[in-house]
Design a protein around this motif. Structure first.
Motif, short mmCIF file in Angstrom:
data_model
loop_
_atom_site.label_atom_id
_atom_site.label_comp_id
_atom_site.label_asym_id
_atom_site.label_seq_id
_atom_site.Cartn_x
_atom_site.Cartn_y
_atom_site.Cartn_z
N ALA A 59 0.96 30.99 -2.99
CA ALA A 59 0.78 29.56 -2.75
C ALA A 59 0.29 28.82 -4.00
N THR A 60 -0.50 29.47 -4.83
CA THR A 60 -1.01 28.81 -6.03
C THR A 60 0.13 28.51 -6.99
N HIS A 61 1.01 29.49 -7.20
CA HIS A 61 2.17 29.24 -8.07
C HIS A 61 3.06 28.15 -7.48
N GLN A 62 3.25 28.19 -6.17
CA GLN A 62 4.06 27.16 -5.52
C GLN A 62 3.48 25.77 -5.81
N ARG A 63 2.19 25.61 -5.55
CA ARG A 63 1.56 24.30 -5.73
C ARG A 63 1.66 23.82 -7.17
N CYS A 64 1.36 24.70 -8.11
CA CYS A 64 1.42 24.31 -9.52
C CYS A 64 2.81 23.85 -9.92
N LEU A 65 3.81 24.65 -9.54
CA LEU A 65 5.18 24.34 -9.94
C LEU A 65 5.74 23.14 -9.18
N LEU A 66 5.35 22.98 -7.91
CA LEU A 66 5.81 21.82 -7.15
C LEU A 66 5.23 20.53 -7.71
N VAL A 67 3.95 20.52 -7.99
CA VAL A 67 3.31 19.33 -8.55
C VAL A 67 3.91 19.00 -9.92
N ALA A 68 4.10 20.00 -10.75
CA ALA A 68 4.69 19.77 -12.07
C ALA A 68 6.12 19.25 -11.94
N GLY A 69 6.89 19.82 -11.02
CA GLY A 69 8.27 19.37 -10.82
C GLY A 69 8.34 17.95 -10.29
N LEU A 70 7.47 17.63 -9.32
CA LEU A 70 7.46 16.27 -8.79
C LEU A 70 7.03 15.26 -9.87
N ALA A 71 6.07 15.62 -10.68
CA ALA A 71 5.64 14.74 -11.78
C ALA A 71 6.78 14.53 -12.78
N ALA A 72 7.50 15.60 -13.09
CA ALA A 72 8.63 15.49 -14.03
C ALA A 72 9.74 14.63 -13.44
N ALA A 73 10.04 14.79 -12.15
CA ALA A 73 11.07 13.99 -11.52
C ALA A 73 10.67 12.51 -11.47
N PHE A 74 9.38 12.26 -11.17
CA PHE A 74 8.89 10.90 -11.13
C PHE A 74 8.99 10.25 -12.51
N ALA A 75 8.54 10.98 -13.52
CA ALA A 75 8.60 10.45 -14.89
C ALA A 75 10.05 10.18 -15.30
N ARG A 76 10.93 11.07 -14.92
CA ARG A 76 12.36 10.90 -15.24
C ARG A 76 12.91 9.63 -14.58
N SER A 77 12.48 9.36 -13.34
CA SER A 77 12.97 8.17 -12.65
C SER A 77 12.44 6.89 -13.30
N LEU A 78 11.28 6.96 -13.92
CA LEU A 78 10.72 5.77 -14.59
C LEU A 78 11.47 5.41 -15.86
N VAL A 79 12.00 6.39 -16.55
CA VAL A 79 12.66 6.11 -17.83
C VAL A 79 14.16 5.87 -17.68
N GLN A 80 14.69 6.07 -16.49
CA GLN A 80 16.15 5.84 -16.30
C GLN A 80 16.46 4.42 -16.02
#
Length: 155
Positions: free
Chosen positions: A134-155
């Motif tokens: 669960a720890t790896h899941q949470r870390c990678l999910l939060v990082a992925g969501l942050a990356a997707a959010f940041a990507r949507s801001l610059v498009q």
């Protein structure tokens, strides 16, 4: 793709054994349905079909369905590979108990951003959710969501 009408239970089991030998885990399988939809759906489920389509469907529908399944298989494979790579990176980085320097953190960030760019957030989430920890899941999910959010801001 399976284009077989009127399968008996014995034929379904034989086909299942054949598919298990020749079909890879990430290979999509399209099951064409004839007649009794409920029975055919059950057979498709037993055989591990990725998708079903009425056998009488127009060739254009069949072609577009196959192309979509191929794209999905490639995308999911990419997300899964990159998620595994990111998980291994987390284990190596934080398992070493050494201080995490900015260049090390940037490498991990670039890995996750690449995964989101190449496969999208939905496939990233599906790939990461396969991990038991669960720890790896949470870390990678939060990082992925942050990356997707940041990507949507610059498009």
């Amino acid at each position: 793709m399976s284009d077989v009408a009127h399968l008996t239970l014995e034929a379904v089991l034989r086909l299942k054994r054949i598919l298990e030998r020749v079909r890879g885990a990430d290979v999509p399988f399209l099951f064409l349905i004839y007649g009794n939809v409920a029975r055919a759906d059950a057979q498709a489920l037993v055989l591990g079909a990725t998708d079903t389509l009425p056998a009488g469907a127009a060739i254009k529908s069949l072609r577009s369905r196959i192309i979509r399944m191929q794209r999905e298989a490639v995308t999911k494979g990419t997300a899964a590979k990159l998620a595994i790579e990111a998980r291994q990176y987390l284990i190596q980085t934080f398992g070493s108990r050494r201080a995490v320097m900015p260049d090390v953190a940037m490498t991990g960030t670039e890995l996750i951003v690449r995964a989101i760019r190449e496969s999208g957030i939905q496939d990233w989430v599906l790939a990461v959710q396969r991990f038991g920890d669960a720890t790896h899941q949470r870390c990678l999910l939060v990082a992925g969501l942050a990356a997707a959010f940041a990507r949507s801001l610059v498009q």
